[in-house]
Design an enzyme around this catalytic site. Structure first.
Site, PDB file in Angstrom:
ATOM      1  CB  CYS A 121     -40.210 -53.124   8.038  1.00 28.13           C
ATOM      2  SG  CYS A 121     -39.318 -53.091   9.600  1.00 28.13           S
ATOM      3  CB  ALA A 122     -36.120 -51.138   5.970  1.00 28.39           C
TER       4      ALA A 122
END
Length: 189
Positions: A121-122
């Site tokens: 994800c981030a």
């Protein structure tokens, strides 16, 4: 096993947070948290050379379509199978609706000879970590606490409180289900 027994054996969100707070609070851009299963951030995911160097054959992007997340089937090309989950890292976001499809994607990728999966994800600590935990629970039959401890051996993770509650619900469902068979789980688990 009764539902109350399953709930008693599942740690509370407060207990999980205490475990998650412990240990190191920093990490690499990517770590192998299970054989051939890598958990990482968008720095490594957005670098096709890093993905190639790791031998990644499958990418699960838990921030699909979000800012600064370049991942897509076109981005990685035909050599990498891609699965995107358009999740927000918000305690109110229902990530549980993606547990089965994401866990199935990871499982199928690891069944392929030479399959290596990057889940990201981030930052690689909340959304992606939650999906890795759900895979370990659904396909490796690990209880939630064991899954958390196993991943924490290799990477600092910190799913938000809403995701922890969703994982707790999954843990209780799996504990109350006879034989813990993954194939009979409904899609909305």
């Amino acid at each position: 096993m009764e539902n109350t027994d399953a709930k008693a054996n599942t740690p509370s969100v407060k207990e999980l947070l205490k475990i998650l707070y412990g240990g190191k609070r920093f990490g690499n851009h990517v770590d192998e948290v299970w054989p051939r299963l890598f958990l990482g951030d968008m720095t490594v995911a957005n670098d096709r050379y890093s993905v190639w160097k790791l031998g990644i054959t499958h990418v699960l992007n838990a921030a699909h379509g979000r800012p600064h997340s370049e991942g897509s089937a076109d981005f990685y090309g035909p050599a990498v199978e891609y699965h995107g989950v358009p999740a927000d890292d918000s305690p109110t976001f229902d990530l549980s609706k993606y547990f089965c499809s994401s866990a199935g994607f990871i499982h199928n990728a690891l069944e392929v000879e030479g399959g290596r999966v990057l889940v990201h994800c981030a930052v690689g600590v909340s959304r992606s970590a939650t999906l890795v935990l759900s895979f370990l629970m659904l396909h490796q039959r690990l209880p939630l606490l064991d899954a958390v401890l196993r991943v924490k051996q290799h990477r600092w993770i910190f799913p938000n409180k809403g995701f922890l509650k969703q994982l707790k619900i999954l843990d209780v469902k799996l504990r109350t289900q006879t034989g813990h068979a993954t194939m009979s789980l409904p899609n909305n688990v």
